[in-house]
Design a protein around this motif. Structure first.
Motif, mmCIF file in Angstrom:
data_model
loop_
_atom_site.group_PDB
_atom_site.id
_atom_site.type_symbol
_atom_site.label_atom_id
_atom_site.label_comp_id
_atom_site.label_asym_id
_atom_site.label_seq_id
_atom_site.Cartn_x
_atom_site.Cartn_y
_atom_site.Cartn_z
ATOM 1 N N ALA A 121 0.802 -1.170 0.039
ATOM 2 C CA ALA A 121 0.008 -0.106 0.036
ATOM 3 C C ALA A 121 0.872 1.238 0.048
ATOM 4 O O ALA A 121 0.488 2.194 -0.691
ATOM 5 C CB ALA A 121 -0.978 0.042 1.181
ATOM 6 N N ALA A 122 2.006 1.325 0.771
ATOM 7 C CA ALA A 122 2.875 2.412 0.972
ATOM 8 C C ALA A 122 3.677 2.616 -0.583
ATOM 9 O O ALA A 122 3.523 3.880 -0.799
ATOM 10 C CB ALA A 122 3.889 2.042 2.026
ATOM 11 N N ILE A 123 4.202 1.328 -1.104
ATOM 12 C CA ILE A 123 4.801 1.671 -2.306
ATOM 13 C C ILE A 123 3.876 2.198 -3.328
ATOM 14 O O ILE A 123 4.324 3.002 -4.182
ATOM 15 C CB ILE A 123 5.475 0.138 -2.669
ATOM 16 N N THR A 124 2.732 1.403 -3.585
ATOM 17 C CA THR A 124 1.652 2.051 -4.458
ATOM 18 C C THR A 124 1.332 3.492 -4.457
ATOM 19 O O THR A 124 1.123 4.057 -5.342
ATOM 20 C CB THR A 124 0.332 0.964 -4.195
ATOM 21 N N ALA A 125 0.990 4.047 -2.954
ATOM 22 C CA ALA A 125 0.709 5.349 -2.967
ATOM 23 C C ALA A 125 1.937 6.394 -3.262
ATOM 24 O O ALA A 125 1.654 7.381 -3.403
ATOM 25 C CB ALA A 125 0.180 5.294 -1.405
ATOM 26 N N GLY A 126 2.959 5.801 -2.977
ATOM 27 C CA GLY A 126 4.287 6.635 -3.075
ATOM 28 C C GLY A 126 4.596 7.320 -1.834
ATOM 29 O O GLY A 126 5.335 8.174 -1.758
ATOM 30 N N ALA A 127 4.356 6.846 -0.789
ATOM 31 C CA ALA A 127 4.682 7.004 0.472
ATOM 32 C C ALA A 127 6.216 6.525 0.804
ATOM 33 O O ALA A 127 6.574 5.444 0.304
ATOM 34 C CB ALA A 127 3.879 6.676 1.723
ATOM 35 N N THR A 128 7.222 7.205 1.571
ATOM 36 C CA THR A 128 8.363 6.660 2.029
ATOM 37 C C THR A 128 8.280 5.673 3.033
ATOM 38 O O THR A 128 7.516 5.727 4.170
ATOM 39 C CB THR A 128 9.338 7.833 2.576
ATOM 40 N N ILE A 129 8.923 4.360 2.850
ATOM 41 C CA ILE A 129 8.899 3.665 3.935
ATOM 42 C C ILE A 129 10.097 3.703 4.998
ATOM 43 O O ILE A 129 11.288 3.427 4.027
ATOM 44 C CB ILE A 129 8.892 1.962 3.665
ATOM 45 N N ASN A 130 10.406 3.882 6.223
ATOM 46 C CA ASN A 130 11.228 3.774 6.944
ATOM 47 C C ASN A 130 11.610 2.433 7.289
ATOM 48 O O ASN A 130 10.795 1.845 8.124
ATOM 49 C CB ASN A 130 11.110 4.630 8.120
ATOM 50 N N LEU A 131 12.369 1.817 6.638
ATOM 51 C CA LEU A 131 12.969 0.442 7.056
ATOM 52 C C LEU A 131 13.380 0.109 8.056
ATOM 53 O O LEU A 131 14.289 0.802 8.646
ATOM 54 C CB LEU A 131 13.918 -0.052 5.657
ATOM 55 N N ARG A 156 15.429 3.580 8.926
ATOM 56 C CA ARG A 156 15.395 3.918 10.283
ATOM 57 C C ARG A 156 16.461 3.211 11.247
ATOM 58 O O ARG A 156 17.096 1.983 11.133
ATOM 59 C CB ARG A 156 14.161 3.240 10.958
ATOM 60 N N VAL A 157 17.352 4.179 11.631
ATOM 61 C CA VAL A 157 18.626 3.835 12.628
ATOM 62 C C VAL A 157 18.441 3.549 13.887
ATOM 63 O O VAL A 157 17.696 4.307 14.604
ATOM 64 C CB VAL A 157 19.714 4.918 12.241
ATOM 65 N N ASN A 158 18.712 2.419 14.614
ATOM 66 C CA ASN A 158 18.741 2.328 16.182
ATOM 67 C C ASN A 158 20.090 3.048 16.483
ATOM 68 O O ASN A 158 21.114 2.482 16.173
ATOM 69 C CB ASN A 158 18.689 0.752 16.280
ATOM 70 N N PRO A 159 19.793 4.249 16.810
ATOM 71 C CA PRO A 159 21.078 4.508 17.371
ATOM 72 C C PRO A 159 21.661 4.027 18.636
ATOM 73 O O PRO A 159 21.160 3.394 19.390
ATOM 74 C CB PRO A 159 20.627 6.113 17.596
ATOM 75 N N ALA A 174 19.673 -2.990 22.822
ATOM 76 C CA ALA A 174 18.884 -3.864 21.871
ATOM 77 C C ALA A 174 17.449 -3.225 21.804
ATOM 78 O O ALA A 174 16.920 -2.957 22.756
ATOM 79 C CB ALA A 174 18.930 -5.353 22.449
ATOM 80 N N LYS A 175 17.019 -3.054 20.641
ATOM 81 C CA LYS A 175 15.633 -2.561 20.458
ATOM 82 C C LYS A 175 14.897 -3.394 18.959
ATOM 83 O O LYS A 175 15.644 -3.500 18.181
ATOM 84 C CB LYS A 175 15.808 -0.820 20.087
ATOM 85 N N PRO A 176 13.542 -3.386 19.219
ATOM 86 C CA PRO A 176 12.959 -3.879 17.944
ATOM 87 C C PRO A 176 12.821 -2.741 17.039
ATOM 88 O O PRO A 176 12.381 -3.080 15.792
ATOM 89 C CB PRO A 176 11.871 -4.378 18.432
ATOM 90 N N PHE A 177 13.259 -1.614 17.085
ATOM 91 C CA PHE A 177 13.069 -0.479 16.069
ATOM 92 C C PHE A 177 14.319 -0.111 15.293
ATOM 93 O O PHE A 177 15.430 -0.174 15.999
ATOM 94 C CB PHE A 177 12.514 0.727 16.745
ATOM 95 N N GLY A 178 14.404 -0.024 13.999
ATOM 96 C CA GLY A 178 15.329 0.306 13.265
ATOM 97 C C GLY A 178 16.429 -0.701 13.130
ATOM 98 O O GLY A 178 16.545 -1.845 13.605
#
Ligand SMILES: Cc1ncc(COP(=O)(O)O)c(C=O)c1O
Length: 409
Positions: A121-131, A156-159, A174-178
């Protein structure tokens, strides 16, 4: 008696002592809504916040609204033309963002666990995906290939650092994000080599911080990290989303963030940035700071009773709408949100009471032993800082009481 959080500046009463929300009497808004409980959001207060942010921050920095804080459709439509982008966290929020009129190119989609249909849906719409991971990158690239589309992808960077003093830490360890910082350069190279439209970095270290110096320090670390990664990659990120973190005062002793100090420090950080970021755009991503203070939760007293010497005001609302105010959404020790009797706003406190909700659980407490003017059945209780993480961050289906009404004033 236990203290409650500070009533946000700017709220006042009319000559009858009735709380005004956007120049409207709280009681009239409840009538208009048809019933209580009601979340009323003051659009003028939201506009004022955006203006305050723009006045404080360096001109070149863009403002993104994280719609998770409050995705109420009329509020999204109102704020969309005032900000430079929306950040969404699910396919559902992506739909809401697109429906608000925000251009797809100005929408970014962050969050772990994106399903294939959400990526599509994001790719089709042309939105940016923060991987959020290498696996997500592989899936997004293969979906884009199947669709024969060029996806807009950021990483997305896990700093390696977190936002000091923040209520919620999204980085550091350790984080589930980024993606862990050291794994970012090869991933970005892979994304670029696959032909994707690389949009840059998303670095979100934490939220709900009130200390301007801590926010400024994190922003400096964030810009330095973006520069280090860009140099390793050998390419300039088109956009560096430096996160947000500006919080609001919920509890006794909390004070507002000094936005001007954050802006002044960010100006210095950006002026001194590494040459590799010379052409990059920068954005901040804020949720609650933009909308929390604009919201008031109005709930009516349906019973007044005494038990073992303690007076309880029992309301028609509760934690099913205001989980955070009940102390059950990310706080370790329960403290009182800003609370008032809406139809005796500004009157002297006359008694110590506990304001509870209508759910049969001891967790359902909106004000614990707070000092309030005398209030009785039929009076309206107002809980402040209700414009963010209220209606949509509470278990509205619990015990079948139903959702609260919402209104943009
Ligand atoms: C990625 C991301 N963006 C934005 C936000 C919004 O934070 P706040 O409402 O505190 O500004 C959060 C909150 O957790 C987040 O995780």
């Amino acid at each position: 008696m236990k203290p409650h959080g500070p009533i946000p500046a700017g709220y006042r009463a009319d000559a009858d002592g009735m709380l005004l929300i956007g120049d409207d009497r709280a009681e009239r808004l409840a009538d208009l809504a048809g019933d209580t409980p009601l979340f009323a959001y003051d659009s003028a207060k939201i506009a004022a916040r955006v203006a305050e942010w723009r006045a404080a921050m360096p001109r070149a920095v863009q403002l993104h609204y994280a719609i998770k804080a409050n995705p109420f459709a009329p509020l999204l439509a109102f704020i969309a033309p005032m900000v430079d982008g929306f950040d969404v966290a699910s396919g559902g929020e992506l739909k809401a963002a697109l429906a608000s009129g925000m251009a797809a190119a100005d929408i970014s989609f962050a969050g772990p666990g994106k399903r294939d249909r959400e990526l599509e849906a994001a790719i089709t719409a042309g939105a940016t995906i923060n991987l959020e991971s290498a696996g997500e990158a592989t899936r997004a690239l293969s979906i884009a290939k199947r669709l024969d589309m060029r996806p807009r992808l950021a990483v997305r960077v896990n700093p390696d650092f977190d936002l000091k003093g923040s209520g919620m830490k999204m980085g550091g360890g350790a984080k589930p994000f980024g993606v862990d910082a050291e794994a970012v350069p090869p991933l970005v190279r892979q994304v670029i080599e696959a032909g994707a439209d690389w949009q840059g970095f998303h670095i979100f270290a934490g939220s709900q911080a009130l200390d301007a110096a801590a926010i400024a320090e994190t922003q400096a670390q964030t810009v330095a990290l973006a520069a280090r990664l860009a140099n390793e990659i050998g390419a300039a990120p088109p956009l560096v989303n430096i996160g947000g973190g500006m919080g609001v005062p919920y509890f006794p002793g909390d004070t507002p963030v000094d936005a001007k100090a954050v802006g002044a420090a960010l100006g210095k950080t950006l002026a001194a940035r590494d040459a590799v970021l010379a052409t990059s755009r920068f954005a901040m991503e804020l949720g609650r700071w933009l909308v929390a203070e604009a919201g008031v939760y109005l709930t009516r007293i349906v019973d007044r009773k005494t038990s073992h010497g303690e007076t309880f005001l029992v309301t028609d609302g509760g934690l099913h709408h205001q989980l955070a105010a009940s102390g059950n959404f990310g706080t370790v020790i329960r403290r009182n949100y800003p609370i008032a009797v809406a139809n005796r706003f500004g009157a002297e406190a006359a008694e110590t009471v506990s304001v509870v909700g209508c759910l049969c659980t001891p967790l359902d407490r909106l004000g614990d032993q707070v000092a309030l003017p005398r209030a009785d059945v039929g009076d309206l209780i107002a809980i402040f800082q209700a414009g963010a993480y209220g209606a949509t961050a509470s278990p509205a289906a619990f015990l079948g009481q139903g959702p609260a009404r919402e209104m943009l004033v």
